[in-house]
Design a protein around this motif. Structure first.
Motif, PDB file in Angstrom:
ATOM      1  N   GLU A  32       0.808  -1.214   0.000  1.00  0.00           N
ATOM      2  CA  GLU A  32       0.000   0.000   0.000  1.00  0.00           C
ATOM      3  C   GLU A  32       0.846   1.272   0.000  1.00  0.00           C
ATOM      4  OE1 GLU A  32      -2.825  -0.100   3.156  1.00  0.00           O
ATOM      5  OE2 GLU A  32      -4.081  -1.611   2.176  1.00  0.00           O
ATOM      6  N   ASP A  33       2.144   1.134   0.208  1.00  0.00           N
ATOM      7  CA  ASP A  33       3.045   2.281   0.119  1.00  0.00           C
ATOM      8  C   ASP A  33       3.504   2.448  -1.321  1.00  0.00           C
ATOM      9  OD1 ASP A  33       2.825   2.446   2.872  1.00  0.00           O
ATOM     10  OD2 ASP A  33       4.658   1.291   3.222  1.00  0.00           O
ATOM     11  N   LYS A  77       4.458   7.837  -0.322  1.00  0.00           N
ATOM     12  CA  LYS A  77       3.443   7.595   0.700  1.00  0.00           C
ATOM     13  C   LYS A  77       3.905   6.389   1.510  1.00  0.00           C
ATOM     14  CE  LYS A  77      -1.430   6.577   1.562  1.00  0.00           C
ATOM     15  NZ  LYS A  77      -1.174   5.381   2.391  1.00  0.00           N
ATOM     16  N   LYS A  78       4.100   6.600   2.792  1.00  0.00           N
ATOM     17  CA  LYS A  78       4.596   5.560   3.689  1.00  0.00           C
ATOM     18  C   LYS A  78       3.641   5.466   4.861  1.00  0.00           C
ATOM     19  CE  LYS A  78       8.045   2.662   4.554  1.00  0.00           C
ATOM     20  NZ  LYS A  78       8.407   1.553   3.642  1.00  0.00           N
ATOM     21  N   GLY A  79       2.856   4.385   4.909  1.00  0.00           N
ATOM     22  CA  GLY A  79       1.841   4.296   5.935  1.00  0.00           C
ATOM     23  C   GLY A  79       0.818   5.404   5.754  1.00  0.00           C
ATOM     24  N   ALA A  80       0.562   6.151   6.808  1.00  0.00           N
ATOM     25  CA  ALA A  80      -0.396   7.253   6.732  1.00  0.00           C
ATOM     26  C   ALA A  80       0.241   8.557   6.270  1.00  0.00           C
ATOM     27  CB  ALA A  80      -1.047   7.468   8.100  1.00  0.00           C
ATOM     28  N   GLN A 104      -9.176   5.043   7.924  1.00  0.00           N
ATOM     29  CA  GLN A 104      -9.560   4.228   6.781  1.00  0.00           C
ATOM     30  C   GLN A 104     -10.987   3.695   6.939  1.00  0.00           C
ATOM     31  OE1 GLN A 104      -7.405   0.559   6.228  1.00  0.00           O
ATOM     32  NE2 GLN A 104      -7.807   0.523   4.029  1.00  0.00           N
TER      33      GLN A 104
END
Length: 321
Positions: A247-248, A276-279, A311
């Motif tokens: 997701e990153d 984008k890393k995590g949130a 989320q």
């Protein structure tokens, strides 16, 4: 030197005249922040998406344009979204602050083919002000200018609306928008003050992968903008490449901006990077200004910092990214 100062004055005057017409976008929308240009993107995604942006133009030149924005949007129910944008813009001795509240609704045309249609509406409030306090150099409370019309509080507040439509089909997307659709009530600061603030813009591109197992994604896109008041128009041609790690993701790109009657004479060109890393989200863009100003400026810099939080998975594919 005199010719250069004249060109600077003309450039700043051009930007100041355009300042009230629309919020400077530059590459803000390319930092995975499409909502900044179109209300149709409100609510697309599984998170509350927040983006803070700082844009500094023509670094090295006094009183050059400087803009800050804070943007957020979230899904409302399963097929709608809401969002808000607040901004502060400084350009020489002009000041602009305002907010934009948006609503979007998303329809499914063909779920098996991932074809969707979205409609968006924004309400805008904008305050445009001349910083007359900067003209008072002797501290007597009176602007040091021979122009008797400049005095007290030189400001005006405008209310307006934006509308837009977005079509998505697989990796293809195209958004058509009209901004500031109402004429402005004139409060004359200058003889040529425009009352038609309308501008029209199209943002379109395609996201594609070599195959479904590939971690790389390419995204060529273009942004076209036309100002009704004086017939100016410009185009951005962009290319982004993303590398997905579950997701990153990490991305890099380049943009090329030009006036449409001067394709081979670009206004600016520059690289972009982001992740984008995590949130957490971060992006940086640098643009070289390709005119006489480049001799005195280190270019235009933009930083975007964001969070994707809370989320909430959607039951409708029309609000999935």
């Amino acid at each position: 030197m005199k010719k250069f100062l004249v060109s600077i004055a003309v450039a700043i005057g051009f930007s100041a005249n355009a300042q009230e017409l629309t919020l400077p976008t530059f590459t803000q929308y390319l930092a995975d922040n499409e909502f900044v240009i179109s209300p149709t993107y409100a609510g697309i995604g599984d998170y509350v998406k927040i983006r803070g942006n700082a844009l500094t133009q023509w670094v090295g030149i006094d009183d050059a344009p400087d803009t800050q924005t804070l943007v957020g949007d979230v899904r409302l129910g399963q097929k709608s979204g809401i969002g808000a944008l607040i901004y502060n813009d400084k350009n020489g001795n002009t000041r602009q602050t305002g907010a934009r509240l948006s609503f979007a609704h998303h329809l499914t045309i063909d779920e098996t083919e991932d074809r969707f249609l979205s409609f968006g509406l924004s309400y805008n409030i904008n305050q445009f002000r001349i910083a007359v306090e900067n003209f008072d150099t002797d501290g007597d409370g009176i602007p040091d200018t021979a122009d008797p019309s400049i005095g007290d509080d030189r400001s005006t507040t405008n209310h307006n609306f934006d509308v837009g439509i977005l079509y998505r089909s697989g990796g293809f997307f195209a958004s058509v928008n009209a901004s500031n659709i109402l004429n402005k009530e004139l409060n004359v600061f200058a003889i040529n003050e425009p009352n038609k603030l309308r501008n029209y813009y199209v943002y379109s591109g395609y996201r594609f992968k070599k195959n479904i197992r590939s971690n790389f994604e390419w995204e060529p896109s273009a942004f076209f903008q036309y100002f009704e008041s004086d017939g100016r128009s410009s185009t951005d041609i962009n290319m982004k490449v993303r590398y997905w790690d579950f997701e990153d993701y990490y991305w890099a790109g380049i943009t090329y901006r030009f006036l449409n009657d001067q394709f081979l004479d670009p206004l600016n060109v520059g690289p972009m990077v982001g992740l984008k890393k995590g949130a957490f989200y971060f992006a940086y863009s640098y643009q070289v200004v390709l005119n006489d100003i480049q001799l005195y400026s280190s270019g235009t810099h933009m930083v975007t910092i964001g969070l994707d939080i809370f989320q909430g998975l959607s039951n409708c594919r029309c609000t999935m990214r």
